[in-house]
Design a protein around this motif. Structure first.
Motif, mmCIF file in Angstrom:
data_model
loop_
_atom_site.group_PDB
_atom_site.id
_atom_site.type_symbol
_atom_site.label_atom_id
_atom_site.label_comp_id
_atom_site.label_asym_id
_atom_site.label_seq_id
_atom_site.Cartn_x
_atom_site.Cartn_y
_atom_site.Cartn_z
ATOM 1 N N LEU A 101 -64.622 -27.695 -25.192
ATOM 2 C CA LEU A 101 -64.726 -26.942 -24.300
ATOM 3 C C LEU A 101 -65.056 -25.555 -24.931
ATOM 4 N N PRO A 102 -66.158 -24.912 -24.778
ATOM 5 C CA PRO A 102 -66.402 -23.590 -25.175
ATOM 6 C C PRO A 102 -65.895 -22.564 -24.085
ATOM 7 N N VAL A 103 -65.070 -21.693 -24.568
ATOM 8 C CA VAL A 103 -64.050 -20.824 -23.641
ATOM 9 C C VAL A 103 -64.034 -19.230 -24.227
ATOM 10 N N LYS A 104 -63.515 -18.339 -23.186
ATOM 11 C CA LYS A 104 -63.246 -17.065 -23.577
ATOM 12 C C LYS A 104 -61.917 -16.820 -23.059
ATOM 13 N N VAL A 105 -61.232 -16.141 -24.027
ATOM 14 C CA VAL A 105 -59.613 -15.857 -23.605
ATOM 15 C C VAL A 105 -59.555 -14.281 -23.504
ATOM 16 N N LYS A 106 -58.779 -13.977 -22.778
ATOM 17 C CA LYS A 106 -58.651 -12.467 -22.569
ATOM 18 C C LYS A 106 -57.349 -12.115 -23.191
ATOM 19 N N GLY A 107 -57.061 -10.954 -23.756
ATOM 20 C CA GLY A 107 -55.728 -10.635 -24.152
ATOM 21 C C GLY A 107 -55.679 -10.736 -25.705
ATOM 22 N N LEU A 108 -56.535 -11.271 -26.188
ATOM 23 C CA LEU A 108 -56.712 -11.692 -27.572
ATOM 24 C C LEU A 108 -58.150 -11.069 -28.197
ATOM 25 N N ASP B 162 -55.509 -17.140 -18.760
ATOM 26 C CA ASP B 162 -56.217 -16.123 -19.549
ATOM 27 C C ASP B 162 -57.537 -16.641 -20.267
ATOM 28 N N ILE B 163 -57.870 -18.042 -19.549
ATOM 29 C CA ILE B 163 -59.046 -18.796 -20.287
ATOM 30 C C ILE B 163 -60.001 -19.141 -18.915
ATOM 31 N N THR B 164 -61.507 -18.688 -19.445
ATOM 32 C CA THR B 164 -62.466 -19.037 -18.631
ATOM 33 C C THR B 164 -63.359 -19.957 -19.358
ATOM 34 N N CYS C 3 -61.865 -6.348 -24.611
ATOM 35 C CA CYS C 3 -61.135 -6.900 -25.851
ATOM 36 C C CYS C 3 -61.035 -8.489 -25.181
ATOM 37 N N PHE C 4 -61.662 -9.667 -26.248
ATOM 38 C CA PHE C 4 -61.684 -10.781 -25.738
ATOM 39 C C PHE C 4 -62.003 -11.727 -26.981
ATOM 40 N N LEU C 5 -61.497 -13.008 -26.981
ATOM 41 C CA LEU C 5 -61.781 -13.973 -27.996
ATOM 42 C C LEU C 5 -62.710 -14.952 -27.598
ATOM 43 N N ASN C 6 -63.778 -15.462 -27.949
ATOM 44 C CA ASN C 6 -64.321 -16.668 -27.591
ATOM 45 C C ASN C 6 -64.274 -17.810 -28.424
ATOM 46 N N GLY C 7 -64.178 -18.845 -28.259
ATOM 47 C CA GLY C 7 -63.923 -20.059 -29.262
ATOM 48 C C GLY C 7 -64.004 -21.365 -28.547
ATOM 49 N N LEU C 8 -63.498 -22.312 -29.012
ATOM 50 C CA LEU C 8 -63.691 -23.654 -28.747
ATOM 51 C C LEU C 8 -62.301 -24.348 -28.399
ATOM 52 N N ALA C 9 -62.058 -24.599 -27.269
ATOM 53 C CA ALA C 9 -60.738 -25.333 -27.034
ATOM 54 C C ALA C 9 -61.222 -26.845 -27.167
ATOM 55 N N TYR C 10 -60.334 -27.549 -27.951
ATOM 56 C CA TYR C 10 -60.551 -29.074 -28.183
ATOM 57 C C TYR C 10 -59.065 -29.735 -28.293
ATOM 58 N N LEU C 11 -59.243 -31.112 -27.511
ATOM 59 C CA LEU C 11 -57.927 -31.853 -27.632
ATOM 60 C C LEU C 11 -57.591 -32.628 -28.851
ATOM 61 N N THR C 12 -56.472 -32.532 -29.251
ATOM 62 C CA THR C 12 -56.186 -33.107 -30.366
ATOM 63 C C THR C 12 -54.811 -33.842 -30.307
ATOM 64 N N ASN C 13 -54.427 -34.849 -30.970
ATOM 65 C CA ASN C 13 -53.089 -35.543 -31.021
ATOM 66 C C ASN C 13 -52.456 -35.162 -32.322
ATOM 67 N N ASP C 14 -53.221 -34.491 -33.327
ATOM 68 C CA ASP C 14 -52.402 -34.300 -34.608
ATOM 69 C C ASP C 14 -52.630 -32.728 -34.765
ATOM 70 N N ILE C 15 -51.536 -31.761 -34.022
ATOM 71 C CA ILE C 15 -51.747 -30.446 -34.326
ATOM 72 C C ILE C 15 -50.982 -30.154 -35.468
ATOM 73 N N GLN C 16 -50.173 -31.011 -36.027
ATOM 74 C CA GLN C 16 -49.408 -30.779 -37.419
ATOM 75 C C GLN C 16 -50.348 -30.421 -38.352
ATOM 76 N N ALA C 17 -51.358 -31.312 -38.457
ATOM 77 C CA ALA C 17 -52.507 -31.427 -39.428
ATOM 78 C C ALA C 17 -53.112 -29.850 -39.455
ATOM 79 N N THR C 18 -53.483 -29.440 -38.064
ATOM 80 C CA THR C 18 -53.880 -28.035 -38.388
ATOM 81 C C THR C 18 -53.037 -26.896 -38.620
ATOM 82 N N ASP C 19 -51.796 -27.060 -38.332
ATOM 83 C CA ASP C 19 -50.457 -26.233 -38.641
ATOM 84 C C ASP C 19 -50.373 -26.044 -40.225
#
Length: 256
Positions: A58-65, A124-126, A93-109
């Motif tokens: 999901l392409p998104v825009k986040v406020k506050g970051l 905060d997400i649109t 001030c905003f941040l746009n990015g890509l929200a994606y569903l994953t079952n392995d957040i530890q790998a990204t950590d």
């Protein structure tokens, strides 16, 4: 007896160490968890190295970051993209990015080792695409630069073109998703809102500390098929004042 005491003590410190990891909050596996990637994680090829099995994107825009050139690693002498909290009075001030569903957040950590994972309130997400929807019961996470990894572009930590290409290339892939086209089919500038948001929504662009490390820099499309479109966006962004510095974008000296 002594051995049991030592084992108990070791276990105590191990448990408390895990509980003290405020940089990586505990994940609730019973609920969906999304990562909001805003740099290399927007790039399909780069993201797939860590999470090849993502489903919802999901392409998104986040406020506050805000995204900024603010992160440095001890291993690589370049500047990376990071994220920071916005100043309360900064309405642009905003941040746009890509929200994606994953079952392995530890790998990204593990991959994003110079960042801490923070939860983003769903309010905060649109969304960029009207047909998309946010899972109201899910958790949304973003990686924010650790304090001791904060830096600014300078002679020791320059922006490098290959990383810029990776970032803007990912932005173009999301623009193509929004327009229901391939990147090569995007119409400039009509289909480039998300891409220009990537540049405008990023702080710290400066050509004074920017190295052109492209392979075959006189014909970069031989390696990066998006190179000409990326150059057009960056050149226009320099004219718009979103990128500053002593060089115009196309006059950045080649790396020697």
């Amino acid at each position: 007896m002594k051995k049991n005491i030592m084992l108990t003590t070791a276990l105590f410190f191990l448990i408390n160490s895990a509980l003290a990891d405020t940089c990586h909050p505990t994940i609730d596996p019973s609920q969906n968890n999304y990562i909001i990637g805003y740099g290399s994680l927007m790039n399909n090829a780069s993201r797939s190295q860590t999470n090849p099995d993502v489903t919802v994107l999901l392409p998104v825009k986040v406020k506050g970051l805000v995204r900024d050139w603010s992160a440095a690693s001890h291993d690589y002498k370049i500047i990376f993209l990071g994220a920071s909290q916005c100043h309360k009075k900064d309405e642009n001030c905003f941040l746009n990015g890509l929200a994606y569903l994953t079952n392995d957040i530890q790998a990204t950590d593990k991959r994003e080792s110079i960042y801490c994972r923070h939860e983003v309130p769903i309010n905060d997400i649109t969304l960029y695409k009207k047909q998309d929807h946010l899972d109201q019961h899910a958790h949304y996470w973003v990686y924010i630069t650790k304090k001791h990894n904060k830096a600014h572009p300078d002679a020791l930590h320059p922006l490098i073109q290959s990383y810029v290409d990776l970032f803007i290339g990912g932005c173009m892939e999301q623009a193509a998703s929004i327009a229901h086209k391939t990147v090569s089919e995007l119409v400039y500038p009509n289909d480039y809102e998300f891409v220009f948001d990537c540049v405008k929504g990023t702080r710290g662009w400066i050509t004074n500390y920017w190295l052109n490390d492209r392979v075959y820099p006189q014909r970069p499309w031989a390696v990066n098929p998006y190179a000409l479109q990326i150059d057009k966006v960056l050149s226009q962004s320099y004219k718009n004042g979103d990128i500053s510095g002593k060089y115009s974008y196309k006059d950045i000296p080649l790396e020697k």
